[in-house]
Each structure stands twice: as structure tokens, then as C-alpha cells.
Design a protein around this motif. Sequence first.
Motif, mmCIF file in Angstrom:
data_model
loop_
_atom_site.group_PDB
_atom_site.id
_atom_site.type_symbol
_atom_site.label_atom_id
_atom_site.label_comp_id
_atom_site.label_asym_id
_atom_site.label_seq_id
_atom_site.Cartn_x
_atom_site.Cartn_y
_atom_site.Cartn_z
ATOM 1 N N TRP A 279 0.814 -1.208 0.000
ATOM 2 C CA TRP A 279 0.000 0.000 0.000
ATOM 3 C C TRP A 279 0.854 1.268 0.000
ATOM 4 O O TRP A 279 1.975 1.279 0.510
ATOM 5 C CB TRP A 279 -0.913 0.039 1.232
ATOM 6 N N SER A 280 0.274 2.326 -0.578
ATOM 7 C CA SER A 280 0.830 3.673 -0.491
ATOM 8 C C SER A 280 -0.295 4.637 -0.135
ATOM 9 O O SER A 280 -1.482 4.343 -0.364
ATOM 10 C CB SER A 280 1.459 4.103 -1.823
ATOM 11 N N HIS A 281 0.063 5.776 0.401
ATOM 12 C CA HIS A 281 -0.922 6.821 0.703
ATOM 13 C C HIS A 281 -0.653 7.996 -0.220
ATOM 14 O O HIS A 281 0.476 8.480 -0.316
ATOM 15 C CB HIS A 281 -0.809 7.258 2.161
ATOM 16 N N HIS A 285 -5.839 9.314 0.184
ATOM 17 C CA HIS A 285 -6.391 7.957 0.156
ATOM 18 C C HIS A 285 -5.277 6.923 0.188
ATOM 19 O O HIS A 285 -4.128 7.213 -0.158
ATOM 20 C CB HIS A 285 -7.230 7.736 -1.115
ATOM 21 N N ASP A 286 -5.641 5.702 0.583
ATOM 22 C CA ASP A 286 -4.728 4.572 0.488
ATOM 23 C C ASP A 286 -4.933 3.878 -0.854
ATOM 24 O O ASP A 286 -6.078 3.642 -1.273
ATOM 25 C CB ASP A 286 -4.995 3.565 1.620
ATOM 26 N N LYS A 327 -12.056 0.420 1.070
ATOM 27 C CA LYS A 327 -10.893 1.297 0.970
ATOM 28 C C LYS A 327 -10.528 1.542 -0.496
ATOM 29 O O LYS A 327 -10.237 2.663 -0.902
ATOM 30 C CB LYS A 327 -9.707 0.688 1.709
#
Length: 738
Positions: A279-281, A285-286, A327
Motif C-alpha cells: 500500500w501507499s498513501h 487515500h490509500d 478502501k
Amino acid sequence: MHTQAISPWAAAIADKFNDQDLPNIYQKIIGNYTYSVHNIGDSLWLIISWHSGGRIAVRMAYSPNSDIRITRLTEKDGQVTFYIDAVIGSYSVRLEMPVDNQIPVLRYTTTLKPVADLFIPFWPRDIIALNKDGNEKQPGGKIHASQWGTRTGFVYFSMERPQSGSVYYVQNLTALADYCQETETSGADTVGGQWPELGFALPPAVKKPLPASKEFIISDGFLALSEEVPADELKMSRQFMDLLAAIYLRLPLPKTQYRDWQDITNKCLNDLVNSHGCWSHADGHDYLNAYVSDYDTPPEIMVQLAVLLPLYEYSLWSDEEIPAVKKIIDGLSAFYDKELGTINRWLPALVDELDESEEQLKPYVMDAWYLHHPMVNLARMALDGDKITRKLFLDSLEYMIKVAHRFEYKWPVFYDMRSLEIIKGNKQPGQGGEGDVAGLYAFVMLHAWDLTKDDRYLNEAKKAAKSLLGLGFDLFYQANNTALAAKAMIRLWNITKDKIYLDLSFLCLTNIFRNMQLWDCNYGYGKHYSTFFAVFPLADAPYTAAYEEAEVFACIHNYLELAADEDLPESVSLLLAEFIRYIVERVAYYYPPNLPKEILSEEVKMGKVDPDLWIALEDIHDGWEKSGKVGQEVYGAGVAFGIVPRHYLKVPGQEFLIYCDYPVTKFTKKGKTVSFDVRGDSRLTCRMMIVKKDKQALPEFKVYQKGEKEKLELKGKPAKRNLEFTVTGNSKVTVTWG
């Protein structure tokens, strides 16, 4: 008049067999074909003759510049075996004659026991096309397709002058594993050639010799014969599948084992949700990374949706709410580019962070399929009632139609999203652009029609579909997109009953099977994983890839559901079911914990590879190369989530599941009885299991199978905590319990 250039070896053989009085040592007439075996000194040849006069010569044994001597010949049960002495060693050649006059298939298997350690710098190909006996002109013919890289070792060709028929030749490269292991050679690019000299050439052993006094299989060839020369690409695709299926029924097939996909899925879900590398932000948002620990590349909408759909399917099957689903959905709207009026491949807020190291890593450069594939997945979520994906889909439709009209349903590889100028037109010089995108576009339009009932979209789908005509084997650009195109075609057939769409669906499937690997690479690192029935992601890809395989798998399931009431050709039903059977066992090898660490590449192109993480590798290579060179693809996380809902049948109110490694349709439950149709072919079998959900003992079961003729009760055998049955394809299964 220009004639095809040929090698001195082909010229010599053509001259040798242009002699009606050449003696044979064995001859058989079966159906409309004559088979005769000749020893000409340095080679043992099988001549196959059509009634129309066309012939091919098959070299079954070869010993350079020496006299081979037949020491013994035996014949039993349709097999004739020749025992040979030669300067370089002793041979045995087993020739298995055809048993089916409808599609004759013959097999020859050659073993060599060298008298000394043997280097082999050159070996000739084993098929030469010949003209009629007594005619000195070169025969005319066409090679439709042949092996590239480590795909199936095949060549498919037609004899056009004299017009005689077609041949599908397969070299069972699995059988050459010992040869390749000893000589450190590969089965890649061993079958092909130029007209009229075709077939298999033993890979040159120049690095390490073939050791003496040990017997090696050096050829295991299969030939399926036809008296038809296909008139067009649609007839060609049907013949391709029919001849391949006929050979497949004679191939020695690898055994499979049951994989506990529920356990694998739980591990995958845990690592996908909890691994920071996935994951990245960005922009509030993720987002999922494309590859584990690849933080340099901005988020891509294709990546988000490629994981979302199978994850959503799994959540519905398991009746579990998976927070990652929400998400992902919450971050999708940020991909909409208001200026262009469409979703963008890259997150618009971070598009300036692209490093432009490759053509597609530049702002507003679109790889044609990257616009369409996310649209398919948005539509699938929208059809299930999701409002966010519905708005994104509908708001992007006009832009997509504008692009289709600009390129007249013939998409280039790369174009500028703003000006619609072509940046890269052809995948390779002279090979056209992304041919299968027309089918992908048709699928998008069909979903638009489903959502809106506006016939404009149905008409767009029809136009795009018919633009596939004429592409032949060049239709294939990317495996999953070609599979989605096959689904679009079978849907159009269901809607219109216009046979052209049914035939186009077969053409799409043929393109996929042309890019498969029907052999096991049991040498080098390949001893640790299976490659049988693997799918290559691109026509020129040097490796197989998890994401594309997972999507082809899902599409084949959906294709069979859409064709549930159709009488598909036997060959299509057989091959699709067998592909499914092997993929549910084989793709478990994409997960690094299922592989020895020493086969993983130390150098990784994207992000990093964590050998303990249950995220699939992108790439599995030939046995002499390490795998995972590209990276661990987060967008390939759908592999496990797609398998469980399709192969584990839930029985409401019961503490057991029914697993089948063939695709099944028409699952129904009534009281303490369930029934379902098993797809495939009655000449082959699959594995069915009663799988325990908890520690309670299984109840008593009675399992019945009804095929074309009679109803049989099947007996199960214990398999750890479960109960296993062998089920015939193309049958109805009934399970009752007390």
C-alpha cells in the motif's frame, strides 16, 4: 517465377523420395492415408501420403554420415518398434499408429544410448514436405503458427500444392527433460522452421555433452492429420482446436494434486491487507502498489480494480465484510480526469511524478488496453449496484467511444490522450497494434448496454467485434484481454444468434491456446514448479505471469457459463476444462513460500521480492533462469480470491464444501441433495472432493454420476480430512447425504 529457398538437406531428401521404386521396410494403409518407413542410410524416415498425392517425410532417427542398421523390428497392438545400431550409439524408435480415422493421430518416440560422451552441435529438423511421387517441383504450403520461446513445441501447417490437407505437429518437450538437464539446454524455440523444412530440431549440446551409456529420449513427436485446407481464419481456428484436442488425448499428462486454496487465500488476504509493501498513501487515500514496496510509481486505476473485483467476489462467497474492498472503492473517484472527461491510467494528482523512463511512464500516454480494462471492472461493480463505479463508468463512456472512432476500431499500442496522436502504432514492425482491444471495447459496450438499455452501445459492440475479422493469429496482444474478447463474442452470439460471433469467440480462444505451454519444464529450476498448460501474457513474453493467468482462468469460467446451453465443439469443451484443471494446481507456484528461495532472482526490476510474503510473483521463467525478476505483483493478488468462489461449492446449512477441479455449472440444492453439471469431455476425468469445514465428522455420502449412457455410483477415498472422487467430464453429478 520465384521459388522458396531450401536447405541442401531438404533438397537431398526431396530428390531421394522422388522415386516410386524406393523400397520400404514397413507399410500400413489406414483409412485415407498410407504410412511407409524407409531406411536411407543416415536416417529412418516415415512417409505419410494423402490420397491426393501430398506427402510429408518424418525423420524418426538420424546418425550423421553413417549407415544405420535395423537390428530388429517388432509389432504389437498398433505399435511397431525399430531397434537400430549406428556409429554414435543405439536407437529404438517406437511408432504408434492412428486408432481414430476421424482425426488420425500418430506418435513416434526415439531414444538414443550414446557409445561415447557426445556433443551435438547441429541436428536437422524432422519434417520435410514433399510433392507427389514423380513430381520434381517443390510442394506449396503455408505455416499457420509455430512455437515461440517456451510455448508448446508445435507447428501447424497446410499442404496447398498439391492441395492435400493440414498437419498439427507437437513435440512433447516434457520427455526431453533428461536431455536438457544433462546438456544444459532448453526446450525453447525447438519447433518451427521454414517451408518445406519444418518440425523439431534437437537443441544443440555444445556446453555439456550427452553422457555415454545412458538412454535418453531425444524426440517424442505427435502428428494429427486432416484432409482439409482451411479456407479462412475462422475455419482455421476450428481446425486448430480440433487437431490439438486429438493430440491432447494421446499426450502423457502430468498428475495433479489437490491444493488447499482456502488456506492459501487466508494467507494471501492477511498479507495483502497488513503488508506495508502493498500500500501507499496519496492525495488523501490509500492505494495499492503495483508491486510490493514499489513506492516510486504513482497509483494506477487498473491495479486497484484488478484486485478489487476478485476480492469483492470472495467477500460475497465467504459472507465476510472485507474492509479493503471499501478502501479501494473510496479512492477510485480521484482517477477521473475532468479535463479529458474520462478516467486516467495514473492518479491525476501525481501524474507529474512519472519518471518517463519508458513510453508508458509519461503523462497522458495511454497504452490502449489500460483504458478499457478498468472500464470493464467498473461496469461489473456498477452492475452489482455500486454507485461510485457506475458514475465513473458512465462519465467516461463518451471519451472511450471518441477514441474508438478516431482509430476506426484498430487501436495502436500507445497514443496521446489529449491529441489522440499515435505514439507507437505496432507491437512489432508490420504486426499491427493491440488487436484484441476491439473485443475488449465490445465487452465494455455490452456492459454499457446492460446498464442503460441504449441500443447505441450494442451497435458499437457489433461494429468492434466485426473489426476482429482478418486478424487471425495476430489478434492476440495480451492474454487476459483476448479472453475478455472471447467472452464478448459469446455474449454477442447469445444476444443475436449471428454465427459470426460464435466463430469469433473460437478465434479468440485459439489465439490464447497458441500462446500456452503444453509441457512441463522439468530441468534446472523447473524441477520445483509446474509449467504444464501455462499461459503467456504477451505474444512475445519470455515468461508466464500470475495476473494474466488469473484473469484468463476467470474468463474461461465465465465463457463456459455463458455457453452453458450451447453445444460447443468437443475440442473446445475438452481443452477449456483441462486448462482449468491444471491452473488450479499450478498457479500455487507463483507464491514465493511455495518455492525454494534459491530459485528467486536476486535482481528485481520493480520493488522487492519478499520470499515469505503470500503475494504472487509476476514471472515464472524457463528452468535455466531464476524467477521473480520483475517483482511481486500486488495486482496479481486476485489469483487465490478468484479460485475459491469458482471451485468450492457452498452447500447452504451444511458443514462441508464440494470442490471440483473442472468447471461446473447449474448447481442446485433440494433437501439433502445437490446436483451440478461437470464440464469437459467424457474421455477425461477430474477430481471432486467433499471438503470438511470444521472438525466434525463428515456424514455418509452417496455420489452418483450420469453421463451420456448410464448412471453410476462413485466410490470415494479418504484424502486427509476430506473425501476424494474421480469424476468423468461432461456429466451430471448428484451428491446426497444422511
